[in-house]
Write a protein that holds these residues in place. Sequence first.
Motif, PDB file in Angstrom:
ATOM      1  N   SER A 124      16.609  13.742   2.272  1.00  0.00           N
ATOM      2  CA  SER A 124      17.688  12.771   2.476  1.00  0.00           C
ATOM      3  C   SER A 124      19.047  13.384   2.157  1.00  0.00           C
ATOM      4  O   SER A 124      20.075  12.908   2.657  1.00  0.00           O
ATOM      5  N   LEU A 125      19.075  14.437   1.334  1.00  0.00           N
ATOM      6  CA  LEU A 125      20.337  15.141   1.073  1.00  0.00           C
ATOM      7  C   LEU A 125      20.895  15.736   2.361  1.00  0.00           C
ATOM      8  O   LEU A 125      22.102  15.660   2.628  1.00  0.00           O
ATOM      9  N   VAL A 126      20.040  16.310   3.185  1.00  0.00           N
ATOM     10  CA  VAL A 126      20.485  16.882   4.461  1.00  0.00           C
ATOM     11  C   VAL A 126      20.952  15.777   5.404  1.00  0.00           C
ATOM     12  O   VAL A 126      21.972  15.921   6.102  1.00  0.00           O
ATOM     13  N   VAL A 127      20.224  14.668   5.423  1.00  0.00           N
ATOM     14  CA  VAL A 127      20.641  13.536   6.253  1.00  0.00           C
ATOM     15  C   VAL A 127      22.024  13.046   5.828  1.00  0.00           C
ATOM     16  O   VAL A 127      22.882  12.741   6.673  1.00  0.00           O
ATOM     17  N   LEU A 128      22.257  12.973   4.518  1.00  0.00           N
ATOM     18  CA  LEU A 128      23.560  12.543   4.013  1.00  0.00           C
ATOM     19  C   LEU A 128      24.666  13.479   4.486  1.00  0.00           C
ATOM     20  O   LEU A 128      25.743  13.018   4.912  1.00  0.00           O
ATOM     21  N   VAL A 129      24.446  14.777   4.434  1.00  0.00           N
ATOM     22  CA  VAL A 129      25.460  15.744   4.871  1.00  0.00           C
ATOM     23  C   VAL A 129      25.762  15.557   6.356  1.00  0.00           C
ATOM     24  O   VAL A 129      26.929  15.575   6.779  1.00  0.00           O
ATOM     25  N   ALA A 172       0.846  -1.197   0.000  1.00  0.00           N
ATOM     26  CA  ALA A 172       0.000   0.000   0.000  1.00  0.00           C
ATOM     27  C   ALA A 172       0.877   1.241   0.000  1.00  0.00           C
ATOM     28  O   ALA A 172       2.079   1.185   0.287  1.00  0.00           O
ATOM     29  N   GLN A 173       0.276   2.373  -0.301  1.00  0.00           N
ATOM     30  CA  GLN A 173       1.036   3.611  -0.391  1.00  0.00           C
ATOM     31  C   GLN A 173       1.419   4.148   0.983  1.00  0.00           C
ATOM     32  O   GLN A 173       0.699   3.969   1.962  1.00  0.00           O
ATOM     33  N   ILE A 174       2.569   4.799   1.011  1.00  0.00           N
ATOM     34  CA  ILE A 174       2.998   5.508   2.207  1.00  0.00           C
ATOM     35  C   ILE A 174       2.273   6.838   2.260  1.00  0.00           C
ATOM     36  O   ILE A 174       2.185   7.555   1.258  1.00  0.00           O
ATOM     37  N   ARG A 175       1.745   7.174   3.405  1.00  0.00           N
ATOM     38  CA  ARG A 175       1.039   8.453   3.536  1.00  0.00           C
ATOM     39  C   ARG A 175       1.965   9.611   3.172  1.00  0.00           C
ATOM     40  O   ARG A 175       3.131   9.618   3.572  1.00  0.00           O
ATOM     41  N   PRO A 176       1.488  10.588   2.417  1.00  0.00           N
ATOM     42  CA  PRO A 176       2.353  11.705   2.013  1.00  0.00           C
ATOM     43  C   PRO A 176       3.002  12.417   3.195  1.00  0.00           C
ATOM     44  O   PRO A 176       4.159  12.849   3.099  1.00  0.00           O
ATOM     45  N   GLU A 177       2.288  12.535   4.311  1.00  0.00           N
ATOM     46  CA  GLU A 177       2.856  13.257   5.449  1.00  0.00           C
ATOM     47  C   GLU A 177       3.963  12.467   6.142  1.00  0.00           C
ATOM     48  O   GLU A 177       4.737  13.035   6.924  1.00  0.00           O
ATOM     49  N   VAL A 178       4.054  11.158   5.885  1.00  0.00           N
ATOM     50  CA  VAL A 178       5.107  10.342   6.481  1.00  0.00           C
ATOM     51  C   VAL A 178       6.357  10.327   5.597  1.00  0.00           C
ATOM     52  O   VAL A 178       7.447  10.013   6.065  1.00  0.00           O
ATOM     53  N   GLN A 179       6.199  10.652   4.339  1.00  0.00           N
ATOM     54  CA  GLN A 179       7.339  10.652   3.429  1.00  0.00           C
ATOM     55  C   GLN A 179       8.307  11.782   3.758  1.00  0.00           C
ATOM     56  O   GLN A 179       7.937  12.791   4.351  1.00  0.00           O
ATOM     57  N   LEU A 180       9.569  11.568   3.353  1.00  0.00           N
ATOM     58  CA  LEU A 180      10.528  12.670   3.377  1.00  0.00           C
ATOM     59  C   LEU A 180      10.215  13.563   2.185  1.00  0.00           C
ATOM     60  O   LEU A 180      10.378  13.158   1.038  1.00  0.00           O
ATOM     61  N   SER A 181       9.755  14.770   2.449  1.00  0.00           N
ATOM     62  CA  SER A 181       9.322  15.656   1.374  1.00  0.00           C
ATOM     63  C   SER A 181      10.520  16.288   0.671  1.00  0.00           C
ATOM     64  O   SER A 181      11.673  16.143   1.097  1.00  0.00           O
ATOM     65  N   MET A 182      10.227  16.984  -0.405  1.00  0.00           N
ATOM     66  CA  MET A 182      11.271  17.728  -1.101  1.00  0.00           C
ATOM     67  C   MET A 182      11.791  18.852  -0.207  1.00  0.00           C
ATOM     68  O   MET A 182      11.128  19.286   0.732  1.00  0.00           O
ATOM     69  N   LEU A 183      12.986  19.338  -0.510  1.00  0.00           N
ATOM     70  CA  LEU A 183      13.552  20.436   0.276  1.00  0.00           C
ATOM     71  C   LEU A 183      12.614  21.635   0.292  1.00  0.00           C
ATOM     72  O   LEU A 183      12.466  22.310   1.315  1.00  0.00           O
ATOM     73  N   VAL A 184      11.974  21.881  -0.833  1.00  0.00           N
ATOM     74  CA  VAL A 184      10.930  22.901  -0.935  1.00  0.00           C
ATOM     75  C   VAL A 184       9.734  22.247  -1.603  1.00  0.00           C
ATOM     76  O   VAL A 184       9.863  21.690  -2.694  1.00  0.00           O
ATOM     77  N   GLY A 185       8.611  22.221  -0.927  1.00  0.00           N
ATOM     78  CA  GLY A 185       7.423  21.583  -1.478  1.00  0.00           C
ATOM     79  C   GLY A 185       7.056  22.138  -2.845  1.00  0.00           C
ATOM     80  O   GLY A 185       7.088  23.364  -3.062  1.00  0.00           O
ATOM     81  N   ARG A 186       6.714  21.254  -3.760  1.00  0.00           N
ATOM     82  CA  ARG A 186       6.436  21.691  -5.129  1.00  0.00           C
ATOM     83  C   ARG A 186       5.216  22.602  -5.211  1.00  0.00           C
ATOM     84  O   ARG A 186       5.106  23.407  -6.141  1.00  0.00           O
ATOM     85  N   ASP A 187       4.304  22.466  -4.290  1.00  0.00           N
ATOM     86  CA  ASP A 187       3.091  23.281  -4.314  1.00  0.00           C
ATOM     87  C   ASP A 187       3.151  24.448  -3.334  1.00  0.00           C
ATOM     88  O   ASP A 187       2.138  25.107  -3.110  1.00  0.00           O
TER      89      ASP A 187
END
Length: 420
Positions: free
Chosen positions: A216-221, A174-189
């Motif tokens: 995840s880029l910030v986590v990597l840094v 099943a799909q992961i809820r959008p609010e649980v996902q790691l979002s983009m650095l700046v939300g597209r909307d």
Amino acid sequence: MSALQRFGRWLAGPIPVSVVLALLIGACFMLIAGVDPLSGYAAMLNGSFGSGPGLANTLQRAIPIIGIGIAIAIAFRAGVLNLGTEGQAGLGALAGGIVAIYVPGPAALILLLAIVTAIAVGAAWGLIAAVLQNLLGVPILLSTLLLNYPARYFSSWLIRFRLDEPTSDLVASAQIRPEVQLSMLVGRDSTLADTLRGTLGPTHPLTAVLTSVNWSLVVLVVILVAVVFMNRRTRYGFESGLSGQNAEFVRYGGVKPGPLVLRTMTLSGGIAGLFGLLLTVGAPNTRLIEGYFVQTNYAWTALLVTLLALYRPVGIVIAGLFFAAIMVGSDALGRELGLSPQIAAVIQALVIILLAFRVAWPRFRRRGRGAAGVAEAEPPLDEPPVEHSPLTAAHAPEPLGAGVTDPASATAAEPKESGR
């Protein structure tokens, strides 16, 4: 020696020479396929770094490669040959993904719980190999490699027969809820995204990166900075680096190899599990898909990156970006010139093969001269010094606890000085 001289000697070393030769041989393959090499490499460069979407795609692909490469480097630096990051990352992604999808609760808490679960499962899978070596003498090189298979097939079975969502066309959960996902650095909307598009344009590199690369880029840094600090400033970093240079010397110094191996595999497996999960819950991914992590081949690409970078964290970042750019650029090459994207795999393999040959060749030459009765002295002026490489059996060690070491050099000479 001046900085310019050191840079010149580095340019004549194994890594730059191997990369250049691999690109030249890749150009020959392009000629055979009827493609102009200059046009081909221009298309690859433009597709990976020449546009905003290309740069964002390169960064997004580089994140799991660099993250898993750091996990491998931690183990290799301590002389522990962990080849099981595919299984550790895969199971971490599976366990953390199950938490993210099926555990109810506040989104921030669930995401944190999923991350902790992924790290714990990846670390536990790595610990199995460490325990097998400490108790039964099973080499970690073999056990980690073989443990990839039960991890892979268990994940496939669980997703296909227990988690499969009938409404999806894929064999996926099943799909992961959008609010649980790691979002983009700046939300597209978001308003900020609209401002960036209106001010800079939708394809500007800054707009593309901020709206197409997730957190995840910030986590990597953060992980990168933490690992560099650990290697240079902590007792574990000192002991693990010294163990990779000379395991016997470490034993004489009072460090027990068994607990060191346990700590190393725990840390390496945990980081691999973390980046496996980030690949799963990081937007725009929304499901656990059967075979997805294996098909991406990120774990084995990360191994090549680690070997090319000689276990140095900063070097892994550079090599990871290079390999990701080849992958993204080869897709652009296929779209624009009709050449198979498999040219990326060819170039990656050539880099490692040529690196191994370039490192080993001076040693073979010196051995041949020694067998012929020629006294061994300083290498000839036209022969650049052999750099520290994972493929050499002996090398000049770096400052203890500061750099990276070679797991293949357990019998290297003891350092002239020791101390904490």
